[in-house]
Each structure stands twice: as structure tokens, then as C-alpha cells.
Write an enzyme that holds these catalytic residues in place. Sequence first.
Site, short mmCIF file in Angstrom:
data_model
loop_
_atom_site.label_atom_id
_atom_site.label_comp_id
_atom_site.label_asym_id
_atom_site.label_seq_id
_atom_site.Cartn_x
_atom_site.Cartn_y
_atom_site.Cartn_z
N GLN A 128 0.86 -1.18 0.00
CA GLN A 128 0.00 0.00 0.00
C GLN A 128 0.89 1.23 0.00
OE1 GLN A 128 -3.48 0.36 -0.02
NE2 GLN A 128 -2.98 2.53 -0.25
N SER A 170 6.85 5.60 -1.57
CA SER A 170 8.15 4.93 -1.72
C SER A 170 8.78 4.54 -0.39
CB SER A 170 9.13 5.83 -2.50
OG SER A 170 8.58 6.19 -3.76
N ARG A 171 7.95 4.38 0.62
CA ARG A 171 8.40 3.99 1.96
C ARG A 171 9.32 5.03 2.60
NH1 ARG A 171 4.56 1.38 1.21
NH2 ARG A 171 4.24 -0.84 1.60
N LEU A 172 9.28 6.25 2.10
CA LEU A 172 10.06 7.34 2.69
C LEU A 172 9.17 8.06 3.72
CD1 LEU A 172 11.91 8.72 -0.47
CD2 LEU A 172 12.73 7.07 1.24
#
Length: 213
Positions: free
Chosen positions: A10, A190-192
Site C-alpha cells: 500500500q 516509496s516507503r520514505l
Amino acid sequence: MSINLADIRQDYARQELSPDDCLSDPVAQFERWLAEAIEARVLEPTAMHVASVGDDGRPSARIVLLKGVEDGQFVFYTNYHSRKGSQIDAQPWVALTFFWPELERQVRVEGRVARVAPEVSDAYFDSRPYTSRLGAWASEQSSEIPSKAELVKRAAMFGVRYPLKVPRPPHWGGYAVVPDRVEFWQGRPSRLHDRVLYTLHDDASWRIARLAP
């Protein structure tokens, strides 16, 4: 299992979070986020994951409902003889986690925990529904029972004993968590992810820092 769990992803992009956006006090910041979760109709916004550790060093965790944010403390209620109660007696430190997926947010709280004053527990207990008050007497929480019928029987027995006024059981009451570490997490693409950490200093001031995701 036919579903490849590694493919479940997600991406988060609702909002950003910066230390500059945050209030100077983490409990006030939590109350702001909790109000937004309630306004957004998050399912069970007060549900929190409570992790504790006993004197055997084994961690244990469960979902409990937050019942108050009072004097900078997070308050919940339970059976003092439960597994969590026994672990808190042995090691008076807990970690709390709130997860509000609808807002792509998480809050982590760590701190020391202690029982609230008896009169505080009395007041909350008296506000509970009648059947919940009976349940506090009927359930020897975390103990093995022979059957569900035995639990129902005990509830009926206490219903006969207390047909109107149900006093608070001496083994049931509240705990307050005094935080010394609070982290706010906002999901990002982007999981940042954005992570803002509050750490309590010896002079009672809070240091605010950004953490790598």
C-alpha cells in the site's frame, strides 16, 4: 496459501509530517491527532496495542481501549490479576501503539506505568454499563476456565448479588502511562515515511527530532 504476501503493498500519500508542524508537547500533539482520527470516523480510534514484559523477560501484547488522556498521561483499565497486570507489577514499563490506517498514521508511546488513584477507578467503573460491571466480577481474566457456561454462571451469580449497585472489584482498576518517548509516523510514498520523535529530558523538556524511516 495461494496469496503471495510479499506482493501486498500500500503506497501512502495523504499528508506529510515535519517537526515544524508539531506542537511542542507530544501529548498535545497526540490529542490533536486523536481528534482528527475521531473526526475522520476511524474504526476504533482509541484502540491501542499495549506491550508489557514480565520478570521472565518474555514480552506480551494485546489491544486495549484508551479511556483518558489526563495530566499528560494515557489511562486504561483492566483486571490487576490479568497477565498484563502481573507483568506490570513485575516491570512497570509499557509501550503503546495506535494505528489509524484511514489517515496513514501511527503513534508509538513508551513510558512508566502505575495504578491510578482508587477514586479515579471508582468513578470510571460507575460510568460503565451494568453488564460490564458484572463482567469485571465474573471474569478472572487470563485464568483457565472449564467452559463458557461457567463464565455465564458466574455473571448470573454476581447479578443476583448486585441487582442494582455494583461496587468496583478490588482486583480491577486503571493504569496511567507517563510517557518519556513518543513517536509520530505519517506514511509517505516509496516507503520514505515521515517520523517525528519526542524524547523527554531530565529537566522535563522535550527534544524533537526527525528519524529515518
